[in-house]
Design a protein around this motif. Structure first.
Motif, short mmCIF file in Angstrom:
data_model
loop_
_atom_site.label_atom_id
_atom_site.label_comp_id
_atom_site.label_asym_id
_atom_site.label_seq_id
_atom_site.Cartn_x
_atom_site.Cartn_y
_atom_site.Cartn_z
N ASN A 81 0.80 -1.23 0.00
CA ASN A 81 0.00 0.00 0.00
C ASN A 81 0.83 1.27 0.00
O ASN A 81 0.27 2.38 0.05
N THR A 82 2.15 1.15 -0.07
CA THR A 82 3.00 2.34 -0.17
C THR A 82 2.82 3.00 -1.53
O THR A 82 2.80 2.33 -2.56
N ASN A 83 2.67 4.33 -1.55
CA ASN A 83 2.64 5.03 -2.84
C ASN A 83 3.64 6.18 -2.92
O ASN A 83 3.73 6.85 -3.94
N ASN A 84 4.40 6.43 -1.84
CA ASN A 84 5.48 7.41 -1.87
C ASN A 84 6.64 6.93 -1.00
O ASN A 84 6.41 6.30 0.03
N VAL A 85 7.84 7.22 -1.45
CA VAL A 85 9.03 6.92 -0.67
C VAL A 85 9.81 8.22 -0.48
O VAL A 85 10.12 8.91 -1.45
N VAL A 86 10.09 8.57 0.78
CA VAL A 86 10.85 9.78 1.10
C VAL A 86 12.27 9.35 1.47
O VAL A 86 12.48 8.62 2.44
N VAL A 87 13.23 9.81 0.68
CA VAL A 87 14.64 9.47 0.87
C VAL A 87 15.34 10.66 1.51
O VAL A 87 15.27 11.78 1.00
N SER A 88 15.99 10.43 2.64
CA SER A 88 16.72 11.51 3.32
C SER A 88 18.21 11.27 3.21
O SER A 88 18.69 10.13 3.24
#
Length: 335
Positions: A81-88
């Motif tokens: 169900n993930t639709n965005n990935v935030v990379v730091s």
């Protein structure tokens, strides 16, 4: 060990006071933050209306950036169900990934990956709530899932409490905007770890304060954020507290969307001359060079497309470019 304990840090931003909504959860691509410490302890315990936050002892120790991407097929398999990935990233080195479920602006965390650690909220996602959020909002959600930490693995349970608990005036000496009306988002996540047949072998609690402004100064309004993680896991000989603080510097995205495609720096890193390339529709009005402490080191009011930067020391700076169509801030590297 210390770096690994900071995995949740990405979770969770005038004497006339105004409360403004917090419009979005995300930090826009190319927004840059100074990673800071404070020479004096920062007290954030007070909540409510008309607060004054005076963070005037900040010291810059690095730069953090964020980028948003679509999940890969492998990531979707691990974090459904993930639709965005935030990379730091910190100082251009990727430090963590946060997996997000965003449905009609209701934000839930589905997973987090950092060095040697994976948290998967597969049993019960960590739901913050719906954005925009306004002062007085509060939401509590149960969380559950699995974890892997070096050679340890198991399940966890807990909860996440999200609240817009204060607004007032924010002062910070690093960031370039000393006084701002700000609305604060507070997030507290508490996790109880289970290992094999043993339940509750340790706890991790993280408290995050995020200060936002509207009208927007940064790309998304986030001005300042602190995340304090307290970890007590006797089985792994962990008993420590870590704090990460970030102060907004600038954004590589234009406040006028079209400017990003119509104005560019021809060569970056730069040596002696900062040279701009732009379309006929854009006219330069002024250029300022700002260091990572938010100080203007060179300023020029002119329609010229270049600036002499030969006297600058080597390092990272930000070019604030004022045009007839709006203002854009570009990150530059001086060689």
């Amino acid at each position: 060990m210390k770096t690994k304990l900071l995995f949740i840090a990405s979770l969770i931003t005038v004497m006339t006071y105004a409360q403004s909504p917090i419009n979005t959860f995300y930090v826009n691509d190319a927004a840059s933050f100074a990673v800071v410490t404070s020479n004096t302890p920062i007290d954030q315990t007070a909540s409510g209306a008309n607060q004054v936050w005076n963070f005037d002892q900040l010291v810059n120790t690095g730069t953090s950036t964020y980028a948003k991407a679509n999940p890969t097929a492998a990531q979707l398999t691990s974090f459904p169900n993930t639709n965005n990935v935030v990379v730091s990233s910190v100082d251009a080195v990727q430090t963590s990934e946060m997996f997000v479920k965003d449905v009609a602006n209701v934000i839930s965390i589905t997973g987090i990956r950092a060095a040697g650690l994976e948290l998967n909220f597969i049993t019960n996602n960590a739901t913050l709530g719906a954005f925009p959020m306004t002062y007085g909002f509060s939401n509590t959600d149960t969380v559950a899932g699995t974890y892997v930490y070096t050679t340890y693995s198991g399940t966890f349970t807990g909860n996440i409490v999200t609240s817009v608990d204060a607004y007032g005036t924010l002062y910070r000496n690093v960031g370039g905007v000393p006084n701002s009306n700000a609305t604060r988002l507070k997030t507290v996540i508490t996790i109880n770890l289970n290992y094999g047949f043993f339940s509750n072998v340790g706890t991790i609690t993280q408290t995050t304060y995020s200060y936002y402004q509207d009208p927007l100064i940064s790309a998304d309004g986030l001005l300042f954020r602190t995340s304090t993680t307290k970890a007590l896991v006797p089985l792994a000989s962990i008993d420590q507290t870590d704090t990460v603080m970030e102060s907004y510097i600038a954004t590589g995205l234009s406040t006028e969307t079209f400017l990003s495609s119509q104005l560019a720096i021809t060569q970056n890193p730069v040596q002696n001359q900062l040279q701009l390339e732009l379309t006929d529709a854009i006219t330069i009005q002024a250029i300022q060079i700002i260091d990572t402490n938010g100080r203007t080191v060179i300023s020029k009011s002119s329609d010229e497309k270049s600036m002499d930067v030969s006297l600058l020391q080597k390092g990272v700076y930000f070019a604030k470019i004022e045009t007839n169509k709006g203002t854009v801030i570009k990150k530059i590297i001086k060689e």
